[in-house]
Design a protein around this motif. Sequence first.
Motif, PDB file in Angstrom:
ATOM      1  N   ASP A  91      12.735   4.303  -7.472  1.00  0.00           N
ATOM      2  CA  ASP A  91      13.865   3.248  -8.036  1.00  0.00           C
ATOM      3  C   ASP A  91      15.293   4.394  -8.291  1.00  0.00           C
ATOM      4  O   ASP A  91      16.236   3.585  -8.624  1.00  0.00           O
ATOM      5  CB  ASP A  91      13.585   2.518  -9.159  1.00  0.00           C
TER       6      ASP A  91
ATOM      7  N   GLN B 158       9.600   3.802  -1.716  1.00  0.00           N
ATOM      8  CA  GLN B 158       8.517   3.803  -1.935  1.00  0.00           C
ATOM      9  C   GLN B 158       7.657   4.846  -2.702  1.00  0.00           C
ATOM     10  O   GLN B 158       6.783   4.386  -3.499  1.00  0.00           O
ATOM     11  CB  GLN B 158       7.542   3.548  -0.655  1.00  0.00           C
ATOM     12  N   ASN B 159       8.057   5.921  -2.831  1.00  0.00           N
ATOM     13  CA  ASN B 159       7.422   7.254  -3.229  1.00  0.00           C
ATOM     14  C   ASN B 159       8.524   8.024  -3.911  1.00  0.00           C
ATOM     15  O   ASN B 159       9.855   7.504  -3.742  1.00  0.00           O
ATOM     16  CB  ASN B 159       6.694   8.101  -2.438  1.00  0.00           C
TER      17      ASN B 159
ATOM     18  N   THR C 220      12.761   9.437  -8.209  1.00  0.00           N
ATOM     19  CA  THR C 220      11.623   8.445  -8.457  1.00  0.00           C
ATOM     20  C   THR C 220      11.845   7.390  -7.144  1.00  0.00           C
ATOM     21  O   THR C 220      12.998   7.442  -6.637  1.00  0.00           O
ATOM     22  CB  THR C 220      11.509   7.739  -9.559  1.00  0.00           C
TER      23      THR C 220
ATOM     24  N   GLY D 296       3.127   9.676 -15.755  1.00  0.00           N
ATOM     25  CA  GLY D 296       2.340   8.534 -15.735  1.00  0.00           C
ATOM     26  C   GLY D 296       1.966   7.803 -17.025  1.00  0.00           C
ATOM     27  O   GLY D 296       2.616   8.199 -18.076  1.00  0.00           O
ATOM     28  N   ARG D 297       1.139   6.628 -17.078  1.00  0.00           N
ATOM     29  CA  ARG D 297       1.159   5.671 -17.942  1.00  0.00           C
ATOM     30  C   ARG D 297       0.214   6.589 -19.447  1.00  0.00           C
ATOM     31  O   ARG D 297       0.609   6.458 -20.320  1.00  0.00           O
ATOM     32  CB  ARG D 297       0.580   4.499 -17.901  1.00  0.00           C
TER      33      ARG D 297
ATOM     34  N   ASN E 150       3.852   8.218  -6.659  1.00  0.00           N
ATOM     35  CA  ASN E 150       4.764   7.317  -7.051  1.00  0.00           C
ATOM     36  C   ASN E 150       4.557   7.240  -8.753  1.00  0.00           C
ATOM     37  O   ASN E 150       3.834   6.192  -9.056  1.00  0.00           O
ATOM     38  CB  ASN E 150       4.406   6.109  -6.308  1.00  0.00           C
ATOM     39  N   PRO E 151       4.923   8.023  -9.670  1.00  0.00           N
ATOM     40  CA  PRO E 151       4.562   8.097 -10.903  1.00  0.00           C
ATOM     41  C   PRO E 151       5.153   6.687 -11.421  1.00  0.00           C
ATOM     42  O   PRO E 151       6.187   6.298 -11.055  1.00  0.00           O
ATOM     43  CB  PRO E 151       5.492   9.297 -11.592  1.00  0.00           C
ATOM     44  N   SER E 152       4.515   6.111 -12.398  1.00  0.00           N
ATOM     45  CA  SER E 152       4.713   4.794 -12.852  1.00  0.00           C
ATOM     46  C   SER E 152       5.860   5.051 -13.792  1.00  0.00           C
ATOM     47  O   SER E 152       6.506   3.857 -14.159  1.00  0.00           O
ATOM     48  CB  SER E 152       3.595   4.195 -13.358  1.00  0.00           C
ATOM     49  N   LYS E 153       6.269   5.989 -14.279  1.00  0.00           N
ATOM     50  CA  LYS E 153       7.408   5.829 -15.509  1.00  0.00           C
ATOM     51  C   LYS E 153       8.218   7.222 -15.349  1.00  0.00           C
ATOM     52  O   LYS E 153       7.851   8.124 -14.485  1.00  0.00           O
ATOM     53  CB  LYS E 153       6.579   6.221 -16.982  1.00  0.00           C
TER      54      LYS E 153
ATOM     55  N   ALA F 214       9.592  12.667 -14.429  1.00  0.00           N
ATOM     56  CA  ALA F 214       8.681  11.482 -13.898  1.00  0.00           C
ATOM     57  C   ALA F 214       7.273  11.721 -14.452  1.00  0.00           C
ATOM     58  O   ALA F 214       6.641  12.920 -14.751  1.00  0.00           O
ATOM     59  CB  ALA F 214       8.411  11.557 -12.241  1.00  0.00           C
TER      60      ALA F 214
ATOM     61  N   ASP G 229       0.487  11.848 -13.031  1.00  0.00           N
ATOM     62  CA  ASP G 229       0.261  10.555 -12.158  1.00  0.00           C
ATOM     63  C   ASP G 229       0.541  10.850 -10.794  1.00  0.00           C
ATOM     64  O   ASP G 229       1.310  10.236 -10.028  1.00  0.00           O
ATOM     65  CB  ASP G 229       1.501   9.385 -12.451  1.00  0.00           C
TER      66      ASP G 229
END
Length: 788
Positions: free
Chosen positions: A585, A544-545, A583, A607-608, A564-567, A605, A613
Motif C-alpha cells: 500500500d 500486490q507485494n 509495502t 506479520g501479525r 506481502n507482510p500484513s502489517k 514491515a 511474514d
Amino acid sequence: MEVSHSFDGLTVGVEHLWPAAALPVAVALLAYLIFRGEAGARSASPRSRRLLFASRVLVVVLLVVGAMGPYTVQTRETPGEPRVTLLADESASMGVFPNATEDLVDGIEGAGVPVTTATVASGSDSRIGDGIAANLRQNGTVVVVSDGQVTGGRNLAAAAEDAQRLNATVSAVELSAERTERAVSVAGPSTASVGLTTEFVVSLSGVEADDAATVTVEIDGETVREESIAGGEAVSVEHTFESVGDHRVTATVEGEDVYQRNDVFYHDVRVVEKPNLLYVSGGDYPLRGYLGSLYNVTNATAVPPDLDDYAAVVVQDTPAGELGNVSALQEHVIDGGGLVTVGGDNAYQQGGYEESAIASMLPVRMGNATGGRTNIVMLVDISGSAEEGLSTQKGIALDVLDQLGDRNQVGVVAFGGQPYRIADRQQLGDARESIGERIRRLETTRGGTDIANGLLGANDMLGNNPGTIILLSDGADDVDRPAAVANQLGREGVRVITVGAGDRVNEATLRRIAQESGGSYFGANETSRLRLLFGGASRQFRGQNLTIVKQNTFITSGVTLTANPSKANEVSVKAGADYQVATADGTPAIASWRFGLGRVVSITAYGRDGGLDGLLDRPDSLVVTKSVNYAIGDPGRNREGVTDVSDARVGSPATLTYRGDERPSVENVSFRQIGEGTYRGEFTPREAGYRSVLDATYAVNYPLEYARLGLEPRLERLVDVTGGREFSPDEGAEIARLAREQSTRVRTVRDAWAWIALLGAFVVFSTEVILRRVQVYRGRTSLTSGLP
C-alpha cells in the motif's frame, strides 16, 4: 540613416538619406544658370538649353545616388575545398573486423577528394572520443572507422557536443565481424564470511560467438563448475569457504578465437570470520534463528554498555523503555558499527521511539508520510538529441506529473544547451492542468545537451528551499560535469531523481547523476514508483507485494520480492535517507542511511505474529541478509595492513588502502595519507594473474580493451545527432560526395553599387561635352558652351 527593402531573398538599400535633400537645390540652381540668358543671335536655342539641362540633371541625380551609398544583400552558395578526414581505430578490439581503411582511401581519392588519415586508437588504448574531437573542423567532415568502444578519455557524447558546436559532421563505416572472439569475466564479492554461501556470476561476452564454448571455474585450483555456454550467456556458481584468508576464483574459456589473453579471468576473495552480531529482543522470533545460521550471534534483551565486540546490533520489536544503553548504541554507530531496527507492535511509534535518543539514528521518522508536501522541479530535456523521442518524453513527463500529490510545490524547467522556465513552482493541486498543457506545448531546441546547466537552472527555481529535481533525459551528455553539479546539489540538500526518457537512453550517465546527489534512477516504465515518494493522499500507490523503490543498491540489487507482510509501522523516510522497499500500500518497508561512520537500516514491515511474514523465506530472505550485511559494512574494517585493493587491469592505474601506524614503503607503489593511520597507494600492474603486496593477494586481469567487443550503439547515436551517415566499406565515392556537399557554404554577400552611379555621371557628363565640341568642329554652332 540606412533604409532597405527585401523581396525574394534580395535586400536593396541605401546607407544615407541626407544627400537626397540636396537634389532639389541642385536642380533649381541648374535651371537658373541654364535658362537665365536673353534670347539673341548668339544665344543658345531653347532646344539646346533643354538638352543641356536634362544632361546636367541626370549627372546630378547620379552623383546624389552615389553619395547615398546604394547596396544589395543576397545569399549565395559558394563551393569550398572538400576534404575527408578518415579516423582509423587500430585498437585490439578491431581485430575481429576486416581492415576497411585502405579501400576507403582509394575510393575517396578516386572520386577526386583528398583524404587525411589519422589513427585515433591503437593497442589497448581506445581514446576515440578524444581523437574525434581533435580532428573536428568548422563545417568539416570526419569519417570514423571504429567499433566505438572507448576505454579512456572523453566519451562519444562529449565528442558529439564538440561536433555540434562546430557544425561538423561525424559519419561512420558499418563494420561486420568476420572472426570469433570471446572474453570471460567473473563478478562477485571481494570479501566473504567463512562458512557462508557466496555466489559468483561467470559471464561470456563476444562477437561471432554463437557456438557454445566450455567454461571452467576453479576455486583455489580445484574445478567446481564446467559448462558450455555461448556469447552473451552466464552461469552462477555458489561456494562456501571453510577457511579464512585469500582465495582464488579463476574462470577459463576454451575454443579458437582471435586473442588468448582474455580467455582467463582472475578474481580474489578475502574470506574473514563470521561477523559478531548482537541480537536484542524480548520476544522469541524466527529472525533470531535465521541470523544465527549466518553470523556469530549473541542474544540479549537490552543493549549492554560495551559493544566493541560486535560488527552490528539488530533490535527487533523492542520498546524504547526496554532498549537498554542507547548512548552506547549511538557511540557504536558513530564509530562505524551497524544498526538494524526491525518493526513490530512494540517498535517505532508504538514503542515510543520518537521520545528516545534512538530516533536521531534512524533513517525514518515516526508517523505516516501520506499527504506530505515537497518542493519539486521537473527538468525536461528538449535538446537536439531528444528530438526524435520528444513525444515519448512528453508522455513520460505527463505520467510523472500524474504521480505527484496535490500538496507538492511543483515547477517545470526545460533545457537543451541552456535552461528555460516553463512553469514557476506552485501547489500542484491548483495547477495540474495548466502545467500539463505547458508540457504538451514543449518543442525541441537547437544545440546540444547540457545537463549541468539544466540542473543549475532547476536549482535556481528551488531557490533557498530544499527539494527534489526530477530529471527526464536520454542522458546524451558527458557525465563528469553534471555529476559534479549533482554532487554539490546533494551537499546542499537537493537530490536529483533521474528518469530515462527517449529512444536510446544512457542509463550509466543518469544513474551516476542520481547517485552523486543521493537520488534514484527510474526507467520510463518505472515512474509509478514515484507515487511512493511523492504521491500523498491524492495519489495512493496500490501494489500486490513488496515493491523495490530504489533499485540496484547494495540492499536491493539481485533481490526478488514476493512476500506481502500484513502489517507495517507508520513511518516516513527522512530526507537524505534511501527509500529501499515499500509495502503493497506504499508504506515504507525498508530504509537506510549513513549515521556518523556507521550504517543504519530500518525494517518496518512485519506479520501479525510479530515475525517477518514471508521475508525469511526464499527468495525474499535475500533482502534481509543484504540489509544486515549493509549495516555490517566491511567486517574487517578494524584490521591492519592492506584492507582493500581495487579491481586491477593490466596497464591501468589501481589503488589499495593500507591501515597502520606508519606509511608503508613498497616498490612501484606511491602512498599518500588519507586519514589518521590510513594510506592510499597507487600502482599500475603490467602482467595478468594473482599478485601480492604487503602480504595481501590481489587479481590483475586483461586490459578493458579486450573485454569490450562488438559495435558500440553510442557511435550510431553520435552519427545521428551530428547529421552524419553510415557507409559501407565500399562506398568511398559516396563519402566523397558527402564531403563536397558539406564543403559547399551558403554565404550572405553585400555588394556596394555607388561606383556605378559615379561612373554613370562621368560617362553622361563626358558624352555631353564631347558632343558639343563636335558641333563646334562641324560649324553647326560657334558657342562652345552652348549658353549666351
